[in-house]
Design a protein around this motif. Structure first.
Motif, PDB file in Angstrom:
ATOM      1  N   GLU A 148       3.820   0.438 -11.477  1.00 44.69           N
ATOM      2  CA  GLU A 148       3.817   1.539 -10.505  1.00 44.69           C
ATOM      3  C   GLU A 148       4.619   2.732 -11.033  1.00 44.69           C
ATOM      4  O   GLU A 148       4.226   3.890 -10.846  1.00 44.69           O
ATOM      5  CB  GLU A 148       4.402   1.062  -9.168  1.00 44.69           C
ATOM      6  N   ASP A 176      -3.593   2.075  -8.713  1.00 40.60           N
ATOM      7  CA  ASP A 176      -3.211   1.751  -7.331  1.00 40.60           C
ATOM      8  C   ASP A 176      -2.214   2.788  -6.809  1.00 40.60           C
ATOM      9  O   ASP A 176      -2.241   3.154  -5.637  1.00 40.60           O
ATOM     10  CB  ASP A 176      -2.583   0.349  -7.253  1.00 40.60           C
ATOM     11  N   TYR A 177      -1.336   3.254  -7.697  1.00 41.07           N
ATOM     12  CA  TYR A 177      -0.341   4.249  -7.273  1.00 41.07           C
ATOM     13  C   TYR A 177      -1.042   5.548  -6.854  1.00 41.07           C
ATOM     14  O   TYR A 177      -0.706   6.152  -5.841  1.00 41.07           O
ATOM     15  CB  TYR A 177       0.656   4.531  -8.404  1.00 41.07           C
ATOM     16  N   LYS A 185       0.815  -1.223   0.000  1.00 39.24           N
ATOM     17  CA  LYS A 185       0.000   0.000   0.000  1.00 39.24           C
ATOM     18  C   LYS A 185       0.851   1.277   0.000  1.00 39.24           C
ATOM     19  O   LYS A 185       0.327   2.382  -0.039  1.00 39.24           O
ATOM     20  CB  LYS A 185      -0.996  -0.014   1.164  1.00 39.24           C
ATOM     21  N   ASN A 186       2.175   1.124   0.027  1.00 31.83           N
ATOM     22  CA  ASN A 186       3.033   2.296   0.181  1.00 31.83           C
ATOM     23  C   ASN A 186       3.850   2.659  -1.051  1.00 31.83           C
ATOM     24  O   ASN A 186       4.943   3.221  -0.936  1.00 31.83           O
ATOM     25  CB  ASN A 186       3.969   2.093   1.381  1.00 31.83           C
ATOM     26  N   LYS A 216      -4.039   5.850  -5.735  1.00 23.38           N
ATOM     27  CA  LYS A 216      -4.709   5.618  -4.448  1.00 23.38           C
ATOM     28  C   LYS A 216      -3.703   5.665  -3.297  1.00 23.38           C
ATOM     29  O   LYS A 216      -3.991   6.182  -2.216  1.00 23.38           O
ATOM     30  CB  LYS A 216      -5.424   4.254  -4.459  1.00 23.38           C
ATOM     31  N   SER A 217      -2.510   5.122  -3.560  1.00 21.47           N
ATOM     32  CA  SER A 217      -1.463   5.130  -2.539  1.00 21.47           C
ATOM     33  C   SER A 217      -1.051   6.569  -2.210  1.00 21.47           C
ATOM     34  O   SER A 217      -0.827   6.920  -1.048  1.00 21.47           O
ATOM     35  CB  SER A 217      -0.272   4.309  -3.039  1.00 21.47           C
ATOM     36  N   ARG A 276      -1.469   8.458   1.354  1.00 20.62           N
ATOM     37  CA  ARG A 276      -0.287   9.021   2.015  1.00 20.62           C
ATOM     38  C   ARG A 276      -0.547  10.469   2.431  1.00 20.62           C
ATOM     39  O   ARG A 276      -0.143  10.904   3.497  1.00 20.62           O
ATOM     40  CB  ARG A 276       0.875   8.946   1.039  1.00 20.62           C
TER      41      ARG A 276
END
Ligand code: ZN
Length: 642
Positions: free
Chosen positions: A377, A523-524, A312-313, A526-527, A531
């Protein structure tokens, strides 16, 4: 008018002779004592500085410093103002308290320079051989005072804010011996070399003031060191401290990825500019995050679950590659106008689009090549950056080069209209310009050469040395021409030094990809939202919203802007129903089918208002899409170097 003049003349007739002449007006007030300009001459004697870093409750560092003196009379002591890597006058002077000077055991008065408040004037008494300086660094105890640098589990100790130095000498010509008392049982890390522990105080080998300022420390209750180049004669270590011991648990594949970062950097630059390197890596949500480059180390503060919630990071995973790249780009090769002989001569940032822009570029490329980011990513990160600058309307009035003044102008304080005012855009808009250059070299050379050749030629000189080698704009142009003959001065002037309203997306297209928007985030993306604890609706209604429903960003001239929304408002309801982020997203998606505006109930101070956002484009999130039938240069750029 006339009668007034007459009255005035009458008054003059009766006044004394002293008033007969017109007043010359104010005169310049005498200037304060002069501070000696730095000279490239050795300061006689060895300075000593000892820091007590055990006051974990109050976050106070206590500093005792001894400065040898060769003569009596006026002397100026400086507290560092211009901090390398900050690119601005951000020395934390407001946190310095309890200042006292002593000579021969007697307190001596000091006077702060009324113009240069970072300079302290003293008068050294006859017969004194040294001056003692004591002060406390009253670091932040609450987040709104600045970065938290001490917690019950860890600390960040920055020598540049924990020592003063005599004016009149280059800091590379002032020798100093540091020592620190850490809390019992804590493990310290830094690029300094230990000279042993005595009575709970760790002493370090003497270095120049310049090197000390460039050698910060971290220390923690929970700590481990991971060797990133095992068996090499030049060690590279990942020095990890964390809020809790279990957060130190890196898996074997994660460690291998970080080792690949070192190998991929060596393949890219063909050199190193340190005799050992330490990533000072703190995993915490209690201590303030950081990313600050140094020659032989970097301060890397990020999310506590960096290792333990790896998936998730993604948005936190380019940090190490960025700061590591700075050892080559920024610390070793340094813009000529940015290099200064001490920390109180103003720095100039006109080439930060190389220093930071190309570091952003290599940071992401090395993240992709090492596996810190998967290829997907890395592409998704690039899409997010490209979209940011596609929407950065401030480009219409302000050049990238002008944003290099922002560390001085704005100091990263919040601003109402980021997309119009711009920010430190030399970082990521610079990254896009370097992608443009890289793909251009690849295209023109038929794939034989690339920006990798520039990196090796420009940063790879003088292997092993960490004495800065400075450069100018013309040096950058010449080095590019060596790789691929082209009018690089024109190329860079058009994109960097002049106002360039067109978004810098040519590198994407030449790389075989285009920026598109779809209704689902990558996904990136969302990450990155997670953050920043934000919902990013910039590309649809033109809003950034915090988890508490506060408006934290408004796209200039976007739908929300046109509806009159600003930062500082709080969204209470969407189409008459209590606000919920998913409800807002569903409403944006629904509005696509009709003509009714999206109605928001917004509270600002004690005013409530209903605003209508006339937007029907649906949810939009950036991602990259292949342009079929064209060479896929991006995949080649992010592939590991053999
Ligand atoms: Zn940087």
């Amino acid at each position: 008018m006339k009668s007034a003049l007459f009255a005035c003349a009458a008054a003059l007739l009766v006044s004394s002779a002293a008033f007969a002449q017109p007043s010359p007006g104010p005169q310049p007030y005498p200037m304060p004592p002069k501070t000696d300009a730095p000279q490239d001459t050795a300061y006689p004697g060895l300075l000593k500085v000892q820091v007590d870093a055990t006051d974990l409750e109050r976050h106070i560092f206590r500093v005792h410093e001894t400065i040898p003196v060769a003569r009596s009379g006026p002397m100026t002591i400086l507290y560092p103002q211009w901090l390398p890597g900050n690119h601005g006058p951000s020395g934390p002077l407001k946190t310095v308290g309890g200042i006292a000077f002593h000579a021969g055991g007697k307190q001596i008065p000091w006077m702060r320079d009324p113009v240069d408040v970072f300079a302290f004037h003293i008068d050294v008494p006859a017969g004194a051989t040294s001056v003692d300086v004591d002060f406390d660094l009253l670091s932040a105890v609450a987040g709104d005072e600045g970065r938290i640098v001490m917690t019950p589990e860890m600390m960040s100790l920055q020598w540049i804010s924990l020592a003063m130095y005599p004016a009149g000498h280059y800091t590379r010509r002032i020798e100093i011996e540091p020592s620190v008392r850490f809390p019992e049982g804590w493990t310290p890390f830094s690029a300094l070399e230990s000279a042993g522990v005595e009575g709970g105080v760790t002493r370090y080998k003497p270095v120049t003031f310049e090197t000390l300022a460039d050698s910060p420390m971290i220390a923690g209750r929970y700590a481990r060191r991971i060797e990133l180049d095992p068996g090499a004669s030049v060690p590279v270590g990942l020095d990890v401290i964390a809020d809790r011991p279990e957060l130190l648990d890196a898996t074997a594949p994660q460690i291998e990825i970080h080792r690949q970062l070192v190998q991929q950097a060596y393949k890219l630059y063909g050199s190193h500019h340190y005799n050992h390197y330490d990533f000072l890596f703190s995993l915490s949500d209690r201590m303030g995050g950081s990313g600050l480059e140094h020659h032989r180390s970097s301060e890397d503060g990020t999310v506590p679950d960096y290792f333990t919630a790896w998936n998730k990071n993604a948005a936190a995973r380019d940090l190490l590659a960025h700061e590591y790249t700075h050892s080559w780009n920024g610390k070793f090769r340094r813009p000529a106008d940015l290099w200064t002989p001490n920390f109180n001569v103003p720095m100039r940032g006109s080439l930060l689009w190389v220093y930071e822009g190309q570091t952003q570029y290599w940071g992401f490329v090395l993240s992709g090549r090492s596996g810190l980011l998967s290829k997907q990513e890395a592409l998704d990160a690039l899409a997010a950056t490209a979209a940011t600058y596609a929407y950065r309307v401030g480009r219409e009035w302000r050049s990238v080069e002008d944003t290099t003044n922002d560390p001085i102008i704005a100091s990263r304080r919040p601003q109402p209209w980021m997309s119009f005012q711009r920010s430190e855009d030399y970082y990521s808009e610079g990254q896009l310009v370097w992608l443009d250059a890289d793909t251009l070299i690849r295209e023109k050379s038929g794939g034989k050469r690339s920006l990798d050749d520039f990196a090796k030629g420009f940063f790879g000189v003088e292997n092993g040395s960490w004495t800065p080698v400075t450069y100018t704009f013309d040096d950058v142009v010449a080095a590019l021409n060596k790789v691929e003959p082209y009018d690089w001065a024109k190329f860079l002037n058009e994109r960097i030094n002049q106002v360039a309203p067109k978004p810098p997306l040519d590198g994407l297209a030449r790389g075989g990809w285009k920026l598109i928007y779809t209704d689902t985030p990558t996904d990136y993306f969302k990450s990155a939202e997670a953050r920043r604890k934000q919902t990013d609706l910039t590309y649809s209604i033109g809003l950034m919203i915090s988890r508490e429903a506060d408006i934290t960003g408004v796209q200039w001239d976007g739908p929300a802007f046109k509806a009159g929304l600003t930062i500082g408002g709080k969204i209470l309801a969407v189409n008459g129903i209590a606000y919920d982020v998913d409800r807002l997203k569903d409403t944006i998606a629904e509005a696509r089918k009709g003509r009714d505006p999206i109605m928001l109930l917004v509270k600002k101070g004690d005013h409530f208002s209903t605003v209508a956002i006339d937007y029907h484009g649906g949810l939009r999130y950036p991602r990259l899409e292949r342009i079929e039938g064209t060479p896929d240069l991006l995949s080649a750029i992010y592939a590991p170097k053999k």
